[in-house]
Scaffold this motif. Structure first.
Motif, PDB file in Angstrom:
ATOM      1  N   GLY A 299      14.916 148.962  -2.698  1.00 57.01           N
ATOM      2  CA  GLY A 299      14.134 147.624  -2.439  1.00 57.01           C
ATOM      3  C   GLY A 299      12.755 147.928  -2.903  1.00 57.01           C
ATOM      4  O   GLY A 299      10.958 147.802  -2.098  1.00 57.01           O
ATOM      5  N   THR A 300      12.434 149.137  -3.306  1.00 55.27           N
ATOM      6  CA  THR A 300      10.756 149.787  -3.993  1.00 55.27           C
ATOM      7  C   THR A 300      10.466 149.749  -5.307  1.00 55.27           C
ATOM      8  O   THR A 300      11.433 150.008  -6.127  1.00 55.27           O
ATOM      9  CB  THR A 300      10.700 151.377  -3.433  1.00 55.27           C
ATOM     10  OG1 THR A 300      11.417 152.351  -3.699  1.00 55.27           O
ATOM     11  CG2 THR A 300      10.883 151.020  -1.618  1.00 55.27           C
TER      12      THR A 300
ATOM     13  N   LEU B 270       6.474 152.160  -3.438  1.00 52.60           N
ATOM     14  CA  LEU B 270       5.920 151.344  -2.974  1.00 52.60           C
ATOM     15  C   LEU B 270       6.800 150.139  -2.462  1.00 52.60           C
ATOM     16  O   LEU B 270       7.496 149.577  -2.665  1.00 52.60           O
ATOM     17  CB  LEU B 270       4.872 150.450  -2.733  1.00 52.60           C
ATOM     18  CG  LEU B 270       3.517 151.432  -3.134  1.00 52.60           C
ATOM     19  CD1 LEU B 270       2.302 150.646  -3.822  1.00 52.60           C
ATOM     20  CD2 LEU B 270       3.012 151.604  -1.643  1.00 52.60           C
ATOM     21  N   PRO B 271       7.357 149.564  -1.125  1.00 59.18           N
ATOM     22  CA  PRO B 271       8.112 148.094  -1.343  1.00 59.18           C
ATOM     23  C   PRO B 271       8.015 146.893  -2.274  1.00 59.18           C
ATOM     24  O   PRO B 271       6.046 146.883  -2.020  1.00 59.18           O
ATOM     25  CB  PRO B 271       8.160 147.654   0.335  1.00 59.18           C
ATOM     26  CG  PRO B 271       6.999 148.853   0.984  1.00 59.18           C
ATOM     27  CD  PRO B 271       6.446 149.766   0.652  1.00 59.18           C
ATOM     28  N   THR B 272       8.248 145.937  -2.332  1.00 59.03           N
ATOM     29  CA  THR B 272       8.517 145.195  -3.521  1.00 59.03           C
ATOM     30  C   THR B 272       7.030 144.826  -2.330  1.00 59.03           C
ATOM     31  O   THR B 272       6.827 144.403  -1.401  1.00 59.03           O
ATOM     32  CB  THR B 272       9.699 144.593  -3.606  1.00 59.03           C
ATOM     33  OG1 THR B 272      10.520 145.262  -4.677  1.00 59.03           O
ATOM     34  CG2 THR B 272       9.595 143.384  -4.126  1.00 59.03           C
TER      35      THR B 272
ATOM     36  N   TYR C  97      -0.378 144.327  -3.962  1.00 59.92           N
ATOM     37  CA  TYR C  97      -1.238 145.086  -3.374  1.00 59.92           C
ATOM     38  C   TYR C  97      -2.232 144.597  -3.732  1.00 59.92           C
ATOM     39  O   TYR C  97      -2.590 144.404  -4.903  1.00 59.92           O
ATOM     40  CB  TYR C  97      -0.344 146.563  -3.229  1.00 59.92           C
ATOM     41  CG  TYR C  97       0.845 147.083  -3.023  1.00 59.92           C
ATOM     42  CD1 TYR C  97       0.666 147.027  -0.981  1.00 59.92           C
ATOM     43  CD2 TYR C  97       2.366 146.571  -3.432  1.00 59.92           C
ATOM     44  CE1 TYR C  97       2.567 146.753  -0.775  1.00 59.92           C
ATOM     45  CE2 TYR C  97       3.220 146.966  -2.471  1.00 59.92           C
ATOM     46  CZ  TYR C  97       3.379 146.967  -1.517  1.00 59.92           C
ATOM     47  OH  TYR C  97       4.350 146.852  -0.509  1.00 59.92           O
TER      48      TYR C  97
ATOM     49  N   THR D 151      -2.966 145.334   2.128  1.00 58.47           N
ATOM     50  CA  THR D 151      -1.799 144.190   1.487  1.00 58.47           C
ATOM     51  C   THR D 151      -2.446 143.332   2.901  1.00 58.47           C
ATOM     52  O   THR D 151      -2.785 143.448   3.591  1.00 58.47           O
ATOM     53  CB  THR D 151      -0.161 144.552   1.933  1.00 58.47           C
ATOM     54  OG1 THR D 151       0.333 143.196   1.944  1.00 58.47           O
ATOM     55  CG2 THR D 151      -0.340 144.992   3.018  1.00 58.47           C
TER      56      THR D 151
ATOM     57  N   SER E 297      10.946 145.765  -7.619  1.00 60.14           N
ATOM     58  CA  SER E 297      12.095 146.729  -7.262  1.00 60.14           C
ATOM     59  C   SER E 297      12.443 147.627  -8.449  1.00 60.14           C
ATOM     60  O   SER E 297      12.926 147.030  -9.425  1.00 60.14           O
ATOM     61  CB  SER E 297      13.566 146.224  -6.665  1.00 60.14           C
ATOM     62  OG  SER E 297      14.355 147.050  -6.275  1.00 60.14           O
TER      63      SER E 297
END
Length: 153
Positions: A64-65, A119-121, A124, A99, A137
């Protein structure tokens, strides 16, 4: 000049192969320099800032990143009247990643001005300039951050 691009979109290659990018004073360009530092990217893998292919070892991104890699630099020459790519990297520069208006992470550039992080999806804002970057991702975004400019023309 502030922009980022999806490194995997510019480097169409078979899965599992590294793509290389180097910084040319305003933007990342595909390929390795004859000598010097490059960023190695591969889908689903943490990007690496290196000087030799021998050191490359794939480390998977967490599920998920995606990844963000970049450089902080000061433009050393060139300007509106005469464009040029002269720059000085900014080592040990703190780069805030937010964010919305909420800071979530601060990374520090290495001795050559480069940084890389998973970083997570999401979307930013990066650095004092608040450059907007979309992280997806399994992919890497490359971001040049001009943090200063010598007045030249």
């Amino acid at each position: 000049m502030l922009f980022s691009f999806d490194a995997s979109a510019l480097a169409r290659r078979p899965a599992g192969q590294w793509a290389y990018f180097h910084f040319e004073g305003g933007q990342f360009v595909p390929g390795k320099p004859e000598a010097g530092i490059f960023v190695a990217v591969q889908d689903g893998v943490v990007p690496m800032v290196e000087t030799s292919e021998v050191k490359l070892m794939a480390k998977k991104l967490p599920v998920g990143t995606g990844a963000l890699a970049g450089i902080c630099y000061v433009q050393s020459y060139g300007g509106k009247l005469k464009p040029a790519g002269g720059y000085h990297p900014v080592p040990m520069q703190e780069v805030q990643i937010s964010t919305g208006d909420r800071p979530i992470l601060t990374v520090q550039t290495d001795g050559n001005g480069f940084f890389a992080t998973a970083l997570p999806t999401g979307i930013y804002r990066v650095g004092k300039q608040g450059v907007e970057v979309k992280i997806e991702s399994g992919t890497t975004r490359l971001l040049p951050l001009r943090v200063g400019k010598r007045m030249v023309d």
